[in-house]
Design an enzyme around this catalytic site. Structure first.
Site, PDB file in Angstrom:
ATOM      1  N   HIS A  72      56.961  34.771  55.023  1.00  7.25           N
ATOM      2  CA  HIS A  72      55.647  35.171  54.476  1.00  7.25           C
ATOM      3  C   HIS A  72      55.685  35.286  52.958  1.00  7.25           C
ATOM      4  O   HIS A  72      56.013  36.335  52.413  1.00  7.25           O
ATOM      5  CB  HIS A  72      55.262  36.520  55.118  1.00  7.25           C
ATOM      6  CG  HIS A  72      53.834  36.887  54.953  1.00  7.25           C
ATOM      7  ND1 HIS A  72      53.120  37.533  55.931  1.00  7.25           N
ATOM      8  CD2 HIS A  72      52.974  36.713  53.922  1.00  7.25           C
ATOM      9  CE1 HIS A  72      51.886  37.744  55.507  1.00  7.25           C
ATOM     10  NE2 HIS A  72      51.775  37.264  54.280  1.00  7.25           N
ATOM     11  N   LEU A 116      52.745  31.426  47.301  1.00  6.62           N
ATOM     12  CA  LEU A 116      53.206  30.731  46.090  1.00  6.62           C
ATOM     13  C   LEU A 116      52.061  30.311  45.164  1.00  6.62           C
ATOM     14  O   LEU A 116      52.313  29.835  44.058  1.00  6.62           O
ATOM     15  CB  LEU A 116      54.078  29.522  46.455  1.00  6.62           C
ATOM     16  CG  LEU A 116      55.410  29.845  47.146  1.00  6.62           C
ATOM     17  CD1 LEU A 116      56.207  28.581  47.419  1.00  6.62           C
ATOM     18  CD2 LEU A 116      56.243  30.826  46.322  1.00  6.62           C
ATOM     19  N   ASN A 135      46.705  30.405  52.095  1.00  2.00           N
ATOM     20  CA  ASN A 135      45.491  30.827  51.372  1.00  2.00           C
ATOM     21  C   ASN A 135      45.535  30.426  49.900  1.00  2.00           C
ATOM     22  O   ASN A 135      45.391  31.253  49.002  1.00  2.00           O
ATOM     23  CB  ASN A 135      45.240  32.337  51.542  1.00  2.00           C
ATOM     24  CG  ASN A 135      46.339  33.212  50.961  1.00  2.00           C
ATOM     25  OD1 ASN A 135      47.463  32.760  50.763  1.00  2.00           O
ATOM     26  ND2 ASN A 135      46.023  34.468  50.688  1.00  2.00           N
ATOM     27  N   ASP A 176      46.545  33.911  57.132  1.00  4.45           N
ATOM     28  CA  ASP A 176      46.913  35.150  56.437  1.00  4.45           C
ATOM     29  C   ASP A 176      46.064  35.401  55.193  1.00  4.45           C
ATOM     30  O   ASP A 176      45.764  34.506  54.421  1.00  4.45           O
ATOM     31  CB  ASP A 176      48.381  35.163  56.036  1.00  4.45           C
ATOM     32  CG  ASP A 176      48.709  36.493  55.385  1.00  4.45           C
ATOM     33  OD1 ASP A 176      48.648  37.509  56.078  1.00  4.45           O
ATOM     34  OD2 ASP A 176      48.967  36.515  54.172  1.00  4.45           O
ATOM     35  N   HIS A 198      47.497  37.784  60.851  1.00  4.55           N
ATOM     36  CA  HIS A 198      47.222  38.907  59.947  1.00  4.55           C
ATOM     37  C   HIS A 198      46.265  39.806  60.735  1.00  4.55           C
ATOM     38  O   HIS A 198      45.075  39.515  60.846  1.00  4.55           O
ATOM     39  CB  HIS A 198      46.591  38.355  58.658  1.00  4.55           C
ATOM     40  CG  HIS A 198      45.992  39.377  57.762  1.00  4.55           C
ATOM     41  ND1 HIS A 198      46.467  39.609  56.490  1.00  4.55           N
ATOM     42  CD2 HIS A 198      44.948  40.218  57.910  1.00  4.55           C
ATOM     43  CE1 HIS A 198      45.734  40.544  55.906  1.00  4.55           C
ATOM     44  NE2 HIS A 198      44.806  40.933  56.747  1.00  4.55           N
ATOM     45  N   ASN A 222      47.455  44.776  51.380  1.00  2.00           N
ATOM     46  CA  ASN A 222      46.777  44.613  52.642  1.00  2.00           C
ATOM     47  C   ASN A 222      47.766  44.114  53.706  1.00  2.00           C
ATOM     48  O   ASN A 222      48.303  43.023  53.534  1.00  2.00           O
ATOM     49  CB  ASN A 222      45.646  43.584  52.459  1.00  2.00           C
ATOM     50  CG  ASN A 222      44.601  43.705  53.522  1.00  2.00           C
ATOM     51  OD1 ASN A 222      44.685  44.578  54.368  1.00  2.00           O
ATOM     52  ND2 ASN A 222      43.617  42.815  53.481  1.00  2.00           N
ATOM     53  N   ASP A 236      55.846  39.148  52.157  1.00  2.00           N
ATOM     54  CA  ASP A 236      54.431  39.100  51.748  1.00  2.00           C
ATOM     55  C   ASP A 236      54.333  39.100  50.211  1.00  2.00           C
ATOM     56  O   ASP A 236      53.445  39.732  49.641  1.00  2.00           O
ATOM     57  CB  ASP A 236      53.613  40.237  52.359  1.00  2.00           C
ATOM     58  CG  ASP A 236      52.114  39.963  52.277  1.00  2.00           C
ATOM     59  OD1 ASP A 236      51.705  38.888  51.784  1.00  2.00           O
ATOM     60  OD2 ASP A 236      51.340  40.840  52.699  1.00  2.00           O
ATOM     61  N   HIS A 248      49.718  38.388  41.585  1.00  2.00           N
ATOM     62  CA  HIS A 248      48.334  38.464  41.094  1.00  2.00           C
ATOM     63  C   HIS A 248      48.328  38.590  39.582  1.00  2.00           C
ATOM     64  O   HIS A 248      49.228  39.212  38.998  1.00  2.00           O
ATOM     65  CB  HIS A 248      47.605  39.666  41.695  1.00  2.00           C
ATOM     66  CG  HIS A 248      47.224  39.469  43.133  1.00  2.00           C
ATOM     67  ND1 HIS A 248      46.343  38.495  43.543  1.00  2.00           N
ATOM     68  CD2 HIS A 248      47.615  40.109  44.263  1.00  2.00           C
ATOM     69  CE1 HIS A 248      46.205  38.547  44.858  1.00  2.00           C
ATOM     70  NE2 HIS A 248      46.976  39.515  45.322  1.00  2.00           N
ATOM     71  N   GLY A 291      48.041  43.102  47.049  1.00  2.67           N
ATOM     72  CA  GLY A 291      49.270  42.312  47.114  1.00  2.67           C
ATOM     73  C   GLY A 291      50.293  42.765  46.098  1.00  2.67           C
ATOM     74  O   GLY A 291      49.956  43.344  45.066  1.00  2.67           O
TER      75      GLY A 291
HETATM   76  O1  DOR Z   1      48.143  42.206  50.224  1.00  2.00           O
HETATM   77  C1  DOR Z   1      47.942  41.065  50.603  1.00  2.00           C
HETATM   78  N1  DOR Z   1      47.885  40.036  49.744  1.00  2.00           N
HETATM   79  N2  DOR Z   1      47.754  40.841  51.904  1.00  2.00           N
HETATM   80  C2  DOR Z   1      47.367  39.651  52.379  1.00  2.00           C
HETATM   81  O2  DOR Z   1      47.191  39.512  53.554  1.00  2.00           O
HETATM   82  C3  DOR Z   1      47.108  38.526  51.449  1.00  2.00           C
HETATM   83  C4  DOR Z   1      47.860  38.694  50.199  1.00  2.00           C
HETATM   84  C5  DOR Z   1      47.407  37.785  49.102  1.00  2.00           C
HETATM   85  O3  DOR Z   1      47.216  36.586  49.343  1.00  2.00           O
HETATM   86  O4  DOR Z   1      47.287  38.257  47.974  1.00  2.00           O
HETATM   87 ZN    ZN Z   2      48.441  39.257  55.415  1.00  6.10          ZN
END
Ligand code: DOR
Ligand code: ZN
Length: 438
Positions: free
Chosen positions: A57, A60, A91, A151, A178, A277, A304, A308, A323
Site C-alpha cells: 500500500h 506514488l 488513485n 483505495d 478501503h 484516513n 499507506d 501531500h 495521509g
Molecule cells: O490517508 C489516506 N490517504 N488514506 C487513503 O485512503 C488515501 C490516502 C491518499 O491517497 O492520500
Molecule cells: Zn485507504
C-alpha cells in the site's frame, strides 16, 4: 556486475554470524569466512539480514501529482526503507483504471530500477464506485496487475463489490478494500470519540470501517473469493477478521505503522500532519492492533505512504488532505512498537513486512527464505542504532511525516534488489548509467 559479499551478518538476527555471497541476482553461497575474490565486500558486523520488505500500500502520485512524489522519488524512499517491492495505489490522475496507466507505472518503475513497482488497478472506473474497471485487460497487460483497489474510496455499493469479488475470483486476482461506509463518514475528519468531541472535529465512527469489513467477509465467502482489508484501524476490525478467518473465509488484513504507534491524543494541536484516513484511533485500538499483528490475526504491515504538498497539509484541519509518509520510517516504527516490547522477534519482522505481504500479493521472488539459490532481494539492518527523523532529509518530495523530530530505533544499512545495492547508509544508489551496470 560484481558479486557482493556481506561479511559477518546474522540471518534473521539469529545464530552465529556468517558470510553471504550475492551474484547473478541470487544468494550464491552462505558460510563462514567465504573467499571474497573480486566481490564487493559489505560489512555486516552487528547487523541482521532479512528478506527485502514488500509494501502492499503505497501512493506514488505519478501520474498527476509529481509535485508531491514521483515514481523515482518514491522508489528512492522505498529502497531507503528496506523495500524491494511496492504496490502503487490507483488513485492517481488519471486514475489507474486502464492498462495504459498500469503499464506506464510498471515500465517507469523498471526503468528506475530501485524497487519493483507493481501498479494496483482500480476496481471501478475513475474510482467512482459505479462501473467495474477492465480488470481483465489490466491483469493481462505487461504489468500483469494482480491487485485491485479503489483505495482512497471504498467500493461501498454491495452489488458492485459482490461483482468485483466474483470477477476477481475468476481472474485469480485480489481485491483490497478501503473499508469506509461513506454514509457514516460524510464530513468526518477525525476518530469519533471524546477527543474529537472536545476539539470540535467531526467524527469518523469505528462502525464505518467495521460494517464494511463484516459485509465484505460475507461477500467474499459467498463469492469464494479473497479479500484484503487495507489499513485496519479498530479493535472491532480485529475481532471481525478473527471471526472471518475462523469461518474459513479467505480474508487478510494489513495495519499501518502509524496506527500502531500513534493515537488521537495527537490531535490536540490541530496540526493536519496527524490527519489520515482511517483516522488515528484511541490507545486501546492501537494496543489491539499490536496484539493482532503479533498473533497473526493481522497478516502484515503496509505503509499507506501518502505524500501531500505543503499547501494541502498546512491549512485548517477540515480542509487538509488525509495521509502520512511511511516508507522510510516503517521499520523503525515496527521495531519501536513490536520488537522492543517483545511482541515480535526479527523472524516475526520478516514475516509481517516481507513474507506475508509477498504471499498475499502472489509474488514468487519476494519474501523468500535466506537460502542458496533464492533471489537476492534483501535488507541489511542495523538493529542497535537510533536516528532522529528530519522531514526535510527524507527522499520523498513531500514532508508530511508525523514522526518528524522523533528519535527511533533501528535503521536500514543497505537494500539489495536482485543482488544489486539500491540503498546504502541513508542514500539511494541508482543504476550506474555510464557503465550500464544493473
Ligand atoms: O490517508 C489516506 N490517504 N488514506 C487513503 O485512503 C488515501 C490516502 C491518499 O491517497 O492520500
Ligand atoms: Zn485507504
Amino acid at each position: 556486475m560484481n558479486d557482493v559479499l556481506i561479511r559477518n551478518v546474522r540471518l534473521y538476527g539469529d545464530g552465529d554470524a556468517v558470510d553471504v555471497r550475492l551474484g547473478e541476482g541470487e544468494i550464491r553461497e552462505i558460510g563462514p569466512a567465504l573467499d571474497a575474490g573480486d566481490a564487493e565486500v559489505v560489512d555486516g558486523s552487528g547487523k541482521y539480514l532479512l528478506p527485502g520488505f514488500v509494501d502492499l500500500h503505497t501512493h506514488l502520485r505519478e501520474p498527476g501529482r509529481e509535485d508531491t512524489e514521483t515514481i523515482e522519488s518514491g522508489s528512492a524512499a522505498a529502497a531507503l526503507g528496506g523495500y524491494t517491492a511496492v504496490f502503487a495505489m490507483a488513485n492517481t490522475t488519471p486514475v489507474a483504471d486502464s492498462v495504459v496507466v498500469t503499464d506506464h507505472v510498471w515500465r517507469r518503475g523498471r526503468e528506475i530500477g530501485l524497487v519493483d513497482v507493481y501498479p494496483v488497478g482500480a476496481v471501478t472506473v475513475g474510482l467512482a464506485g459505479a462501473q467495474l474497471a477492465e480488470m481483465g485487460t489490466m491483469a493481462a497487460g505487461e504489468a500483469r496487475v494482480r491487485m485491485f483497489s479503489d483505495d482512497g474510496h471504498c467500493v461501498h455499493d454491495p452489488l458492485i463489490m459482490r461483482r468485483a469479488l466474483e470477477y476477481a475470483r475468476s481472474l485469480g486476482v485480489l481485491i483490497a478494500q478501503h473499508a469506509e461506509e461513506p454514509r457514516l463518514t460524510a464530513g468526518a475528519v477525525a476518530h469519533e470519540g471524546p477527543n474529537a468531541a472536545r476539539l470540535g472535529l467531526a467524527g469518523w465512527p469505528r462502525a464505518a470501517e467495521e460494517s464494511i469489513v463484516a459485509r465484505d467477509a460475507l461477500l467474499a465467502r459467498d463469492a469464494g473469493a479473497r479479500v484484503h482489508i487495507c489499513h485496519a484501524s479498530t479493535a472491532g476490525t480485529v475481532e471481525l477478521v478473527k471471526w472471518a478467518k475462523g469461518q474459513g473465509i479467505s480474508i487478510t488484513a494489513e495495519v499501518t505503522p502509524h496506527h500502531l504507534l500513534l493515537d488521537d491524543s495527537r490531535l490536540e494541536t490541530y496540526d493536519a500532519v496527524n490527519k489520515v484516513n482511517p483516522p488515528l484511533r484511541e490507545a486501546s485500538d492501537a494496543q489491539a492492533l499490536r496484539r493482532a499483528l503479533a498473533d497473526g490475526v493481522i497478516d502484515c504491515v503496509a505503509t499507506d505512504h501518502a505524500p501531500h504538498a505543503e499547501q494541502d497539509k498546512c491549512c485548517e484541519f477540515a480542509a487538509a488532505r488525509p495521509g502520512m509518509l511511511g516508507l522510510e520510517t516503517a521499520l523503525s516504527v515496527i521495531v519501536q512498537t513490536m520488537v522492543a516490547p517483545g511482541l515480535l522477534d526479527w523472524r516475526g519482522v520478516a514475516r509481517v513486512m516481507s513474507e506475508n505481504p509477498a504471499r498475499i500479493a502472489g509474488l514468487d521472488d519476494q519474501g523468500r527464505p535466506l537460502a542458496v539459490g533464492e533471489p537476492a532481494n534483501l535488507v541489511l539492518i542495523d538493529p542497535d542504532t537510533t536516528w532522529t527523523v528530519h522531514a526535510s532529509e527524507l527522499a520523498s518530495i513531500s514532508e508530511n511525516t508525523p514522526f518528524d523530530s522523533m528519535t527511533l530505533p533501528a535503521r536500514v544499512s543497505a537494500t539489495f534488489l536482485r543482488g544489486r545495492v539500491t540503498a546504502r547508509e541513508g542514500k539511494p544508489e541508482p543504476r550506474d548509467e555510464t557503465t550500464g551496470a544493473s
